[in-house]
Design a protein around this motif. Structure first.
Motif, PDB file in Angstrom:
ATOM      1  N   PHE A 134       0.745  -1.094  -0.008  1.00 18.67           N
ATOM      2  CA  PHE A 134       0.054  -0.036  -0.039  1.00 18.67           C
ATOM      3  C   PHE A 134       0.808   1.262  -0.118  1.00 18.67           C
ATOM      4  O   PHE A 134       2.060   1.321   0.502  1.00 18.67           O
ATOM      5  CB  PHE A 134      -0.755   0.018   1.264  1.00 18.67           C
ATOM      6  N   TYR A 135       0.478   2.398  -0.521  1.00 21.05           N
ATOM      7  CA  TYR A 135       0.841   3.329  -0.551  1.00 21.05           C
ATOM      8  C   TYR A 135       0.212   4.546   0.851  1.00 21.05           C
ATOM      9  O   TYR A 135      -0.872   4.461   0.662  1.00 21.05           O
ATOM     10  CB  TYR A 135       0.829   4.477  -1.655  1.00 21.05           C
ATOM     11  N   GLU A 136       0.952   5.046   1.365  1.00 23.36           N
ATOM     12  CA  GLU A 136       0.515   5.912   2.279  1.00 23.36           C
ATOM     13  C   GLU A 136       0.100   7.114   1.602  1.00 23.36           C
ATOM     14  O   GLU A 136       0.960   7.996   0.917  1.00 23.36           O
ATOM     15  CB  GLU A 136       1.564   6.131   3.551  1.00 23.36           C
ATOM     16  N   TYR A 137      -1.013   7.788   1.991  1.00 25.00           N
ATOM     17  CA  TYR A 137      -1.525   8.672   1.030  1.00 25.00           C
ATOM     18  C   TYR A 137      -2.524   9.835   1.956  1.00 25.00           C
ATOM     19  O   TYR A 137      -2.846   9.372   3.099  1.00 25.00           O
ATOM     20  CB  TYR A 137      -2.471   8.169   0.069  1.00 25.00           C
ATOM     21  N   GLU A 175      -8.112   2.167   1.222  1.00 22.98           N
ATOM     22  CA  GLU A 175      -9.090   1.907  -0.139  1.00 22.98           C
ATOM     23  C   GLU A 175      -8.178   1.002  -1.051  1.00 22.98           C
ATOM     24  O   GLU A 175      -6.965   1.280  -1.379  1.00 22.98           O
ATOM     25  CB  GLU A 175      -9.243   3.218  -0.735  1.00 22.98           C
ATOM     26  N   VAL A 176      -9.024  -0.019  -1.684  1.00 24.39           N
ATOM     27  CA  VAL A 176      -8.392  -0.755  -2.768  1.00 24.39           C
ATOM     28  C   VAL A 176      -8.941  -1.057  -3.931  1.00 24.39           C
ATOM     29  O   VAL A 176     -10.054  -1.214  -4.029  1.00 24.39           O
ATOM     30  CB  VAL A 176      -8.061  -2.106  -2.143  1.00 24.39           C
ATOM     31  N   LEU A 212      -2.865   5.031  -7.723  1.00 22.69           N
ATOM     32  CA  LEU A 212      -1.987   4.511  -6.533  1.00 22.69           C
ATOM     33  C   LEU A 212      -2.434   2.825  -6.444  1.00 22.69           C
ATOM     34  O   LEU A 212      -1.806   2.140  -5.885  1.00 22.69           O
ATOM     35  CB  LEU A 212      -1.822   5.053  -5.509  1.00 22.69           C
ATOM     36  N   GLU A 213      -3.787   2.629  -6.669  1.00 21.96           N
ATOM     37  CA  GLU A 213      -4.296   1.523  -6.461  1.00 21.96           C
ATOM     38  C   GLU A 213      -4.823   0.913  -5.054  1.00 21.96           C
ATOM     39  O   GLU A 213      -5.843   0.572  -4.686  1.00 21.96           O
ATOM     40  CB  GLU A 213      -3.998  -0.026  -7.216  1.00 21.96           C
ATOM     41  N   LYS A 214      -3.582   0.980  -4.299  1.00 19.26           N
ATOM     42  CA  LYS A 214      -3.758   0.476  -2.845  1.00 19.26           C
ATOM     43  C   LYS A 214      -3.301   1.548  -1.844  1.00 19.26           C
ATOM     44  O   LYS A 214      -1.940   1.905  -2.102  1.00 19.26           O
ATOM     45  CB  LYS A 214      -3.048  -0.792  -2.542  1.00 19.26           C
ATOM     46  N   ILE A 215      -4.080   1.903  -1.057  1.00 15.31           N
ATOM     47  CA  ILE A 215      -3.730   3.238  -0.282  1.00 15.31           C
ATOM     48  C   ILE A 215      -3.924   3.132   1.106  1.00 15.31           C
ATOM     49  O   ILE A 215      -5.269   2.396   1.547  1.00 15.31           O
ATOM     50  CB  ILE A 215      -4.047   4.647  -0.874  1.00 15.31           C
ATOM     51  N   GLN A 260     -14.794  13.976   8.382  1.00 16.90           N
ATOM     52  CA  GLN A 260     -15.475  12.711   9.079  1.00 16.90           C
ATOM     53  C   GLN A 260     -14.694  11.388   8.824  1.00 16.90           C
ATOM     54  O   GLN A 260     -14.621  10.393   9.287  1.00 16.90           O
ATOM     55  CB  GLN A 260     -16.790  12.391   8.737  1.00 16.90           C
ATOM     56  N   THR A 261     -14.171  11.413   7.653  1.00 12.61           N
ATOM     57  CA  THR A 261     -13.443  10.231   6.876  1.00 12.61           C
ATOM     58  C   THR A 261     -12.829  10.791   5.806  1.00 12.61           C
ATOM     59  O   THR A 261     -12.878  11.732   5.212  1.00 12.61           O
ATOM     60  CB  THR A 261     -14.523   9.183   6.430  1.00 12.61           C
ATOM     61  N   TRP A 262     -11.782  10.022   5.398  1.00 10.64           N
ATOM     62  CA  TRP A 262     -11.053  10.312   4.016  1.00 10.64           C
ATOM     63  C   TRP A 262     -11.552   9.951   2.844  1.00 10.64           C
ATOM     64  O   TRP A 262     -11.206  10.132   1.619  1.00 10.64           O
ATOM     65  CB  TRP A 262      -9.403   9.679   4.150  1.00 10.64           C
ATOM     66  N   GLN A 263     -12.662   9.138   2.984  1.00 12.03           N
ATOM     67  CA  GLN A 263     -13.143   8.212   1.815  1.00 12.03           C
ATOM     68  C   GLN A 263     -13.372   8.965   0.557  1.00 12.03           C
ATOM     69  O   GLN A 263     -12.862   8.459  -0.577  1.00 12.03           O
ATOM     70  CB  GLN A 263     -14.709   7.536   2.281  1.00 12.03           C
ATOM     71  N   LEU A 264     -14.221  10.169   0.520  1.00 10.86           N
ATOM     72  CA  LEU A 264     -14.404  10.757  -0.723  1.00 10.86           C
ATOM     73  C   LEU A 264     -13.243  11.234  -1.549  1.00 10.86           C
ATOM     74  O   LEU A 264     -13.176  11.479  -2.758  1.00 10.86           O
ATOM     75  CB  LEU A 264     -15.678  11.860  -0.786  1.00 10.86           C
ATOM     76  N   TYR A 265     -12.038  11.505  -0.738  1.00  7.32           N
ATOM     77  CA  TYR A 265     -10.968  11.968  -1.184  1.00  7.32           C
ATOM     78  C   TYR A 265      -9.734  10.899  -1.405  1.00  7.32           C
ATOM     79  O   TYR A 265      -8.792  11.218  -1.941  1.00  7.32           O
ATOM     80  CB  TYR A 265     -10.384  13.295  -0.508  1.00  7.32           C
ATOM     81  N   ALA A 266     -10.276   9.816  -1.098  1.00  5.01           N
ATOM     82  CA  ALA A 266      -9.334   8.572  -1.133  1.00  5.01           C
ATOM     83  C   ALA A 266      -9.656   7.855  -2.591  1.00  5.01           C
ATOM     84  O   ALA A 266      -8.816   7.520  -3.280  1.00  5.01           O
ATOM     85  CB  ALA A 266      -9.351   7.720   0.039  1.00  5.01           C
ATOM     86  N   GLU A 267     -10.958   7.488  -2.734  1.00  2.00           N
ATOM     87  CA  GLU A 267     -11.335   6.925  -3.924  1.00  2.00           C
ATOM     88  C   GLU A 267     -10.738   7.515  -5.259  1.00  2.00           C
ATOM     89  O   GLU A 267     -10.131   6.693  -5.981  1.00  2.00           O
ATOM     90  CB  GLU A 267     -13.001   6.940  -3.839  1.00  2.00           C
ATOM     91  N   PRO A 268     -10.610   8.751  -5.306  1.00  2.15           N
ATOM     92  CA  PRO A 268     -10.041   9.375  -6.632  1.00  2.15           C
ATOM     93  C   PRO A 268      -8.695   8.974  -6.730  1.00  2.15           C
ATOM     94  O   PRO A 268      -7.907   8.861  -7.847  1.00  2.15           O
ATOM     95  CB  PRO A 268     -10.100  10.747  -6.432  1.00  2.15           C
ATOM     96  N   ALA A 269      -8.059   8.516  -5.808  1.00  3.35           N
ATOM     97  CA  ALA A 269      -6.543   8.103  -5.905  1.00  3.35           C
ATOM     98  C   ALA A 269      -6.106   6.734  -6.102  1.00  3.35           C
ATOM     99  O   ALA A 269      -4.862   6.493  -6.478  1.00  3.35           O
ATOM    100  CB  ALA A 269      -5.975   8.591  -4.538  1.00  3.35           C
ATOM    101  N   ILE A 270      -7.234   5.935  -6.180  1.00  8.97           N
ATOM    102  CA  ILE A 270      -6.881   4.604  -6.311  1.00  8.97           C
ATOM    103  C   ILE A 270      -6.693   4.331  -7.739  1.00  8.97           C
ATOM    104  O   ILE A 270      -6.293   3.459  -8.381  1.00  8.97           O
ATOM    105  CB  ILE A 270      -7.981   3.730  -5.779  1.00  8.97           C
ATOM    106  N   PHE A 271      -7.187   5.381  -8.573  1.00  6.01           N
ATOM    107  CA  PHE A 271      -7.080   5.200  -9.979  1.00  6.01           C
ATOM    108  C   PHE A 271      -5.620   5.466 -10.452  1.00  6.01           C
ATOM    109  O   PHE A 271      -5.011   5.140 -11.731  1.00  6.01           O
ATOM    110  CB  PHE A 271      -7.864   6.266 -10.796  1.00  6.01           C
TER     111      PHE A 271
END
Ligand code: 4AD
Ligand code: MG
Length: 432
Positions: A149-152, A226-227, A196-199, A183-194
């Motif tokens: 995983f990448y730290e992001y 997020e994967v 980095l794939e695993k963060i 509240q969560t990183w989620q909505l800003y994490a999903e764009p990054a899996i395209f």
């Protein structure tokens, strides 16, 4: 003078040593001054004998109070009567900082200890918890990096909500009104899996939870991952994997701290050695009915008391899956075999420590997402940036978030989550 830590001095076990730290306890007579010195590593009994010092110097020793900081040089030897098995006979000492009368004593109220949190951090209990916390954070980095995983990092100032408006903290952002703490990183994490794939990340999250429970903080540390290309099972496996790894490291590194906390390591072992119990929400309700005589109507979310009862049936974590769509977040994917439920899971800790992980496969049907946002009273236009993830090469994916303080509370056997973080924040507590 070369200082060594108290632990190193114990390892040396004999001969001359120089140590430094704070007076943890003191007691005196007209012939001796006994000090228990504390540093980050341990405690050490030190004895200052009057016969070895002139009158003025011994008077100084006599004035030493709890929390004075000092240097000590002397001869160390094993001594069964000393609290940690060694004693230093002092040849020389230097007071570095005198201490006012220290306000903290045994058996003070929770309120008083919290008002003096900056001082309470020096207690053996909180020191032990912070060391375990350090191990757990380290284990998470180790595990995720080891799994590729990448730290992001995602922003803390956010323009949309993800986990429901009722727990949002709005912040004054110049003249803008629609800015919230994450509240969560989620909505800003999903764009990054395209890319980095695993963060993964570990960062503060904020929830304006009014509930004053022993499990809720308004500011907590959130481990999230997020994967890309994941299956729902992959996500559960990563959750189980990282918890097992953290338990393994704590058992390797923190036996002493567990002892200080009077936490039986045997309570942690089953979740390391045995697979987690996996069951669906529907199966959980059945169990609750059969074994605990608790009747939860299908479609209602499980409450704390039901989760606690469920956890009492096992000695390992429970991964509860396939919850009714209505009780879960908008982004969770419908189960294609049963559209009433979502591919979402909660990890429920043993011993009534409650939900530790919220996990899900993500919905990738953009129309379903928009509809659910509208149903929640949200304007999908505000989520354009997020919905774009479903427009340009969308893929199956998912992730989860874990409350680090909840995991640490369970590991340490704490009765309040507040003690799992240095400066707890709750609806009533934002000072010091
Ligand atoms: O279940 P939650 O709300 O899930 C999410 O935030 C997802 N967006 C995570 C993701 O998929 N990336 O929160 C996740 C976890 C909970 O299971 C709980 O352990 C912790 O965050 N948590 C809290 N911990 C302490 N105090 C609070 N007020 C908490 N609220 C949630
Ligand atoms: Mg949840």
């Amino acid at each position: 003078m070369k200082f060594i830590s108290i632990k190193e001095a114990m390892k040396k076990g004999s001969g001359k040593v120089s140590v430094r730290g704070w007076v943890h306890r003191e007691r005196g007579s007209n012939k001796f001054k006994f000090i228990v010195l504390r540093d980050a590593t341990d405690l050490m009994q030190c004895v200052i004998k009057k016969e070895k010092f002139d009158e003025k110097k011994f008077e100084e020793a006599d004035k030493l109070q709890v929390e004075c900081s000092m240097y000590i040089t002397g001869t160390i030897k094993a001594d069964k009567r000393a609290p940690t098995g060694f004693e230093i006979e002092v040849d020389d000492f230097t007071v570095i900082g005198w201490s006012d009368s220290f306000p903290l004593q045994a058996d003070q109220s929770r309120e008083f200890m919290d008002d003096n949190r900056h001082l309470a951090l020096r207690t053996r209990k909180l020191t032990a918890v912070m060391k375990i916390r350090h191990t757990v954070f380290g284990a998470f980095h180790e595990y995720f990096r080891g799994e590729g995983f990448y730290e992001y990092q995602s922003p803390i100032f956010q323009s949309v909500q993800c986990e429901g408006g009722s727990t949002l903290f709005g912040v004054k952002y110049f003249d803008k009104k629609d800015v919230f703490l994450a509240q969560t990183w989620q909505l800003y994490a999903e764009p990054a899996i395209f890319s980095l794939e695993k963060i993964y990340t570990m960062a503060p999250s904020f929830r304006a939870e009014k509930s004053k429970t022993s499990r809720h903080l308004t500011e907590y540390w959130h481990a999230e991952m997020e994967v890309a290309w994941s299956t729902f099972k992959d996500l559960q496996d990563y959750g189980e994997g990282v918890i097992k790894h953290a338990i393994k490291r704590v058992l390797e590194k923190n036996q002493e701290e567990l002892k200080i906390l009077e936490r039986d390591p045997k309570k942690l072992e089953p979740s390391l050695k045995k697979p987690f119990v996996r069951m669906t929400y529907t199966e959980a309700l059945k169990l609750l009915k059969e074994k605990c005589k608790m009747d939860v109507p299908w479609g209602k979310d499980m409450r704390t008391i039901e989760e606690d009862k469920l956890s009492s049936l096992f000695d390992v974590f429970i991964i509860c899956t396939h919850y009714p769509k209505e009780v879960k977040a908008f982004y969770m994917m419908e189960d294609e075999n049963d559209p009433k439920v979502v591919l979402g899971a909660d990890f429920i800790a043993p011993e009534g420590y409650g939900e530790i992980i919220g996990c899900s496969q993500r919905e990738h049907d953009i129309e379903k997402l928009k509809k659910r946002l509208r149903d929640m009273g949200e304007n999908p236009d505000e989520y354009d940036f997020y919905l774009d993830t479903r427009k340009y090469g969308s893929i199956p994916h998912g992730g989860w978030g874990m409350g680090m303080e909840r995991l640490i509370s369970w590991m340490c056997g704490l009765d309040n989550i507040k003690d799992a973080i240095p400066f707890p924040r709750t609806p009533l507590r934002y000072k010091p």
